[in-house]
Scaffold this motif. Structure first.
Motif, PDB file in Angstrom:
ATOM      1  N   PHE A   1      -6.794  -5.731  -6.605  1.00 33.07           N
ATOM      2  CA  PHE A   1      -6.979  -5.315  -5.211  1.00 33.07           C
ATOM      3  C   PHE A   1      -7.238  -3.807  -5.188  1.00 33.07           C
ATOM      4  O   PHE A   1      -6.890  -3.085  -6.122  1.00 33.07           O
ATOM      5  CB  PHE A   1      -5.736  -5.635  -4.366  1.00 33.07           C
ATOM      6  CG  PHE A   1      -5.335  -7.087  -4.389  1.00 33.07           C
ATOM      7  CD1 PHE A   1      -6.010  -8.020  -3.624  1.00 33.07           C
ATOM      8  CD2 PHE A   1      -4.274  -7.512  -5.180  1.00 33.07           C
ATOM      9  CE1 PHE A   1      -5.639  -9.360  -3.647  1.00 33.07           C
ATOM     10  CE2 PHE A   1      -3.897  -8.847  -5.206  1.00 33.07           C
ATOM     11  CZ  PHE A   1      -4.581  -9.775  -4.439  1.00 33.07           C
ATOM     12  N   ASN A   2      -7.819  -3.330  -4.084  1.00 27.92           N
ATOM     13  CA  ASN A   2      -8.016  -1.892  -3.931  1.00 27.92           C
ATOM     14  C   ASN A   2      -7.147  -1.315  -2.825  1.00 27.92           C
ATOM     15  O   ASN A   2      -7.414  -0.249  -2.294  1.00 27.92           O
ATOM     16  CB  ASN A   2      -9.494  -1.565  -3.654  1.00 27.92           C
ATOM     17  CG  ASN A   2      -9.971  -2.104  -2.309  1.00 27.92           C
ATOM     18  OD1 ASN A   2      -9.273  -2.877  -1.652  1.00 27.92           O
ATOM     19  ND2 ASN A   2     -11.161  -1.679  -1.894  1.00 27.92           N
ATOM     20  N   ASN A   3      -6.085  -2.060  -2.485  1.00 27.10           N
ATOM     21  CA  ASN A   3      -5.167  -1.640  -1.426  1.00 27.10           C
ATOM     22  C   ASN A   3      -3.741  -1.907  -1.886  1.00 27.10           C
ATOM     23  O   ASN A   3      -3.402  -3.030  -2.272  1.00 27.10           O
ATOM     24  CB  ASN A   3      -5.473  -2.411  -0.130  1.00 27.10           C
ATOM     25  CG  ASN A   3      -4.553  -2.021   1.000  1.00 27.10           C
ATOM     26  OD1 ASN A   3      -3.425  -2.491   1.092  1.00 27.10           O
ATOM     27  ND2 ASN A   3      -5.032  -1.143   1.869  1.00 27.10           N
ATOM     28  N   MET A   4      -2.900  -0.867  -1.837  1.00 23.41           N
ATOM     29  CA  MET A   4      -1.557  -1.002  -2.372  1.00 23.41           C
ATOM     30  C   MET A   4      -0.699  -1.964  -1.568  1.00 23.41           C
ATOM     31  O   MET A   4       0.148  -2.686  -2.118  1.00 23.41           O
ATOM     32  CB  MET A   4      -0.878   0.376  -2.446  1.00 23.41           C
ATOM     33  CG  MET A   4       0.385   0.387  -3.271  1.00 23.41           C
ATOM     34  SD  MET A   4       1.069   2.043  -3.540  1.00 23.41           S
ATOM     35  CE  MET A   4      -0.222   2.804  -4.513  1.00 23.41           C
ATOM     36  N   ALA A   5      -0.898  -2.015  -0.258  1.00 21.68           N
ATOM     37  CA  ALA A   5      -0.106  -2.929   0.569  1.00 21.68           C
ATOM     38  C   ALA A   5      -0.358  -4.386   0.177  1.00 21.68           C
ATOM     39  O   ALA A   5       0.567  -5.208   0.161  1.00 21.68           O
ATOM     40  CB  ALA A   5      -0.433  -2.710   2.044  1.00 21.68           C
ATOM     41  N   VAL A   6      -1.603  -4.707  -0.165  1.00 22.56           N
ATOM     42  CA  VAL A   6      -1.918  -6.074  -0.581  1.00 22.56           C
ATOM     43  C   VAL A   6      -1.325  -6.356  -1.957  1.00 22.56           C
ATOM     44  O   VAL A   6      -0.885  -7.473  -2.239  1.00 22.56           O
ATOM     45  CB  VAL A   6      -3.446  -6.296  -0.584  1.00 22.56           C
ATOM     46  CG1 VAL A   6      -3.772  -7.732  -0.959  1.00 22.56           C
ATOM     47  CG2 VAL A   6      -4.039  -5.965   0.764  1.00 22.56           C
TER      48      VAL A   6
END
Length: 298
Positions: A225-230
């Motif tokens: 992923f490119n999003n830490m929350a995901v």
């Protein structure tokens, strides 16, 4: 230099930066035909062609490229001085433009900025959320936010947050099927959740350190992923192990929804810094923002 010549140069600079007469005209609040005529008049006076025009695009000639590189710093300096003079009023005023990643914007910038705006109604803020390493000078930002080690040497850097740590976590369900890693080398046997870095586009290499020894591990797994929350959510769902900012998983670790491992291999590193050009003259409004953000250890 006559006043109209300064206006001609400003018109050329707008077209050069926008690479479009249509966008430049909208930016300057004039018509496309008037702007084209102004640039042609400048080219005639200088005796060189500055722009190459086609039906679909506008590009710079070599003299045009050279003139743009000369004009941008000069106009920035003029804008800075005019802003400083304007800010010599009794109340600090003006719009401050800052570029930052999402985590810093949510957890550090906005809590401080909203207090400044409440106290000083003439101060405005434009906060651009961007995970890339933005060139704040070229993109005309007043300041940017990066981790300490990412700040260029020719910038003034102000610490706005404490040291940070990374945390390797997995869900209880995941660990019911897999052993807990005791060292970073044990990660080779695990399904790890990769994070693609927005700055360079590569995958984040998990960073570890212990007893003066540093170790970077390129992990493997089925998800990226490119999003830490995901990434955190995927770890909560039992997909695999995640390596994220410690602050992002404090609550789920405390609640028992995630289990932290390799904590003794996670040393602190320099936290967020606000940075801006060393030649920038601080306006009263910008100085207030900097002071509100400045990290003060308790």
């Amino acid at each position: 230099m006559r006043r109209e010549e300064l206006g001609d140069l400003s018109a050329f600079l707008a077209v050069a930066e926008e690479r479009s007469f249509t966008r430049a005209a909208a930016r300057l609040g004039t018509s496309q035909s008037a702007l084209s005529q102004t640039v042609r008049k400048l080219e005639t006076r200088l005796g060189v062609r500055l722009l190459t025009r086609t039906t679909r695009s506008v590009s710079l000639t070599d003299p045009g490229e050279r003139l743009m590189r000369t004009l941008r710093p000069a106009f920035d300096e003029i804008d800075s001085e005019l802003s400083a003079i304007s800010d010599l009023r009794e109340k600090p005023a003006g719009t401050i433009r800052i570029t930052s990643g999402q985590h810093a914007a949510e957890h550090v910038l906005w809590p401080a900025i909203r207090r400044v705006m409440a106290a000083y109604p003439d101060i405005g803020v434009e906060l651009s959320i961007d995970g890339t390493l933005t060139d704040i000078v070229a993109d005309r930002f007043d300041a940017g936010v990066r981790l300490g080690e990412q700040v260029d040497k020719d910038m003034i850097a102000v610490r706005i947050g404490p040291d940070m740590r990374m945390a390797v976590v997995g869900s209880p369900a995941y660990f019911s099927q897999h052993p807990r890693p005791e060292t970073p080398h044990d990660l080779t046997g695990h399904d790890c959740i990769n994070l693609r870095m927005p700055t360079l586009g590569g995958l984040y290499a998990w960073e570890f350190g212990k007893d003066g020894r540093e170790l970077n591990v390129r992990v493997e797994g089925r998800t990226t992923f490119n999003n830490m929350a995901v990434v955190v959510q995927a770890a909560l769902d039992g997909v695999g192990l995640a390596c994220v900012l410690e602050e992002e998983v404090l609550a789920p670790v405390k609640a028992g929804k995630l289990v932290r491992v390799l904590e003794d291999w996670s040393p602190p590193f320099a936290g967020y810094h606000l940075y801006y050009p060393s030649r920038r003259q601080l306006s009263p409004a910008f100085a207030l923002i900097v002071d509100a953000l400045r990290y003060r250890p308790r």
